[in-house]
Motif scaffolding. Structure first.
Motif, PDB file in Angstrom:
ATOM      1  N   PRO A 136       0.807  -1.227   0.000  1.00 43.47           N
ATOM      2  CA  PRO A 136       0.000   0.000   0.000  1.00 43.47           C
ATOM      3  C   PRO A 136       0.840   1.279   0.000  1.00 43.47           C
ATOM      4  O   PRO A 136       0.306   2.356  -0.278  1.00 43.47           O
ATOM      5  N   VAL A 144      -5.780   1.876  -3.385  1.00 43.91           N
ATOM      6  CA  VAL A 144      -5.958   0.970  -2.249  1.00 43.91           C
ATOM      7  C   VAL A 144      -7.392   0.466  -2.198  1.00 43.91           C
ATOM      8  O   VAL A 144      -7.651  -0.722  -1.967  1.00 43.91           O
ATOM      9  N   CYS A 148      -8.525  -3.433  -2.493  1.00 38.43           N
ATOM     10  CA  CYS A 148      -9.272  -4.075  -1.401  1.00 38.43           C
ATOM     11  C   CYS A 148     -10.593  -4.647  -1.898  1.00 38.43           C
ATOM     12  O   CYS A 148     -11.010  -5.737  -1.495  1.00 38.43           O
ATOM     13  N   VAL A 172      -2.332  -3.011   6.847  1.00 42.73           N
ATOM     14  CA  VAL A 172      -3.801  -3.023   6.853  1.00 42.73           C
ATOM     15  C   VAL A 172      -4.288  -2.331   8.125  1.00 42.73           C
ATOM     16  O   VAL A 172      -4.242  -2.900   9.218  1.00 42.73           O
ATOM     17  N   GLU A 176      -7.968   0.396   5.199  1.00 39.98           N
ATOM     18  CA  GLU A 176      -8.103  -0.837   4.424  1.00 39.98           C
ATOM     19  C   GLU A 176      -9.275  -1.678   4.915  1.00 39.98           C
ATOM     20  O   GLU A 176     -10.018  -2.254   4.105  1.00 39.98           O
TER      21      GLU A 176
END
Length: 446
Positions: A136, A144, A148, A172, A176
């Motif tokens: 990321p 991102v 995801c 994360v 996220e």
């Protein structure tokens, strides 16, 4: 070779044959099996039920491709993983890690550790882990988000509040988790808030979850100190890393009267003899997302090479990544007078380093015990989601502190019971194993 050790050696040999090239997983399995000979002698029924072999084999391993489109319109491809390792105690529970180093062996090592960590919390949760080789860093929010959403498009069919409950890990965070949960909700067509933990406070998250792993590590270290009649007051502390775990470990150490004099990232480490300025560190790492050298524009000094473990300290909290504290580092810590090490990261200390520390009489808290606060608070989040409730920060932190005390005491008493007083590694491995093993025997050969 005595019969118990021979039986465990055979299990480990089988693991090596079944899982070639997965060095981190081999290391994690060896570290646990190395502690379990007294269990074999006391509980031969576990051998009859092949518990030792079965606990080393994941119940399910899922690998899938994750295509996504970057801001330039180019199609990018990553690989996703979810290892559902053991559900004897409850639904699989463990984080998702987004980092270029992620591969199946890394995820299996983390998932294997998670079995025993989750068991030690006393909560009804099994062990699992997942993630992707996606990085990321340097990606826009939209990139991102698209990644995801693509990951969850596949992952959603394998998770759920009563099946498998992922959370965050390296790479994360709440951002996220938000994108992942939004896509899960969209695909599931229901607000199943217990399907993921680490959520934002306004949409099903728990107080203290952000702080939990770092706070929990310090709570565990505090119990180690208390067992020797000491406290954090006046102690010099070194914390590796400068991410979520390290930041909140630093915060709690300062609250308990210790002084954190160094922290790090992959570009080097900062030494600040006056004590790390937490507000400045948060500004640099959490708000501006910059490298650690930005801290030294205001105070402290940067060391771009060498090892953070060369900084003299009373207490070391390795909180960055696996195998960061090696044998030479352990020797340096012992020489400088360090007497306590508690792992904030997962398996950050190599076996040779652990041996050096324990031989020197250093109290060593392994990650499966010392950093269990994160998953414990995730389980508390699951409780709140199930009851449609929300607890205060103070109440949740009090629950966390109590769980960490119980984990410490369980490790200490189990080590005593099995002939290794003061050895938290043995205590954690055996205490975590026994609860899972008893459940596996009760559930039959499955």
């Amino acid at each position: 070779m005595p019969a118990a050790e021979a039986a465990l050696h055979d299990v480990y040999t089988e693991v090596l044959q079944r899982n070639p090239g997965e060095s981190e997983f081999h290391q994690a399995v060896h570290e646990v099996l190395d502690s379990l000979a007294p269990v074999v002698r006391k509980h031969p029924e576990y051998l009859d039920a092949a518990v030792f072999s079965r606990i080393c084999e994941p119940e399910r391993q899922i690998i899938f491709r994750v295509p996504w489109i970057d801001d330039a319109g180019a199609v990018r491809l990553n690989r996703g993983f979810r290892v559902q390792f053991n559900s004897a105690l409850g639904p699989y529970k463990g984080g998702l890690r987004f980092h270029p180093s992620v591969n199946l062996g890394i995820v299996k090592f983390l998932g294997f550790e998670q079995i025993f960590k989750n068991s030690l919390t006393g909560m009804p949760i099994g062990g699992g882990k997942g993630g992707s080789d996606f990085d990321p860093k340097g990606k826009s929010d939209r990139e991102v988000m698209r990644f995801c959403q693509s990951l969850m498009t596949e992952l959603n069919r394998h998770i759920g509040a009563e099946v498998d409950v992922p959370a965050g890990d390296i790479g994360v965070g709440t951002r996220e988790i938000g994108y992942l949960f939004g896509q899960y909700k969209r695909l599931a067509n229901r607000y199943e808030s217990g399907a993921l933990t680490g959520k934002g406070l306004t949409w099903g998250g728990s107080q203290v979850r952000t702080e939990a792993t770092g706070y929990g590590t310090v709570y565990f270290a505090q119990e180690m100190l208390r067992a020797r009649g000491e406290s954090f007051d006046g102690k010099r502390v070194v914390v590796s890393g400068s991410g979520n775990v390290a930041i909140y470990a630093i915060e709690k150490v300062h609250e308990f009267g210790g002084t954190v004099v160094a922290c790090s990232d992959s570009s080097g480490y900062v030494v600040d003899e006056a004590g790390i300025d937490l507000d400045l560190l948060k500004e640099v790492k959490e708000v501006r997302r910059e490298r650690i050298d930005a801290y030294t524009e205001h105070r402290g000094r940067l060391v771009a090479d060498g090892s953070i473990w060369e900084v003299p300290c009373d207490i070391a909290l390795p909180s960055a990544t696996q195998n960061e504290l090696q044998e030479a580092d352990a020797i340096a810590l012992v020489r400088s007078g360090c007497r306590y090490v508690a792992e904030g990261a997962n398996m950050p200390t190599t076996p040779d380093a652990v041996r050096v520390l324990t031989d020197a009489g250093v109290a060593f808290g392994p990650g499966k015990a010392a950093n269990a606060g994160g998953v414990a608070t995730s389980a508390l989040e699951m409780q709140q989601n199930a009851s449609r409730d929300s607890w205060s920060f103070e109440y949740t932190e009090d629950r966390l502190a109590g769980i960490m005390r119980e984990i410490h005491d369980s490790c200490a008493t189990t080590a005593d019971e099995f002939g290794s007083p003061g050895n938290y590694v043995v205590g954690a491995n055996i205490a975590g194993f026994l609860r899972v093993a008893d459940a596996m025997v009760a559930l039959g050969v499955i």
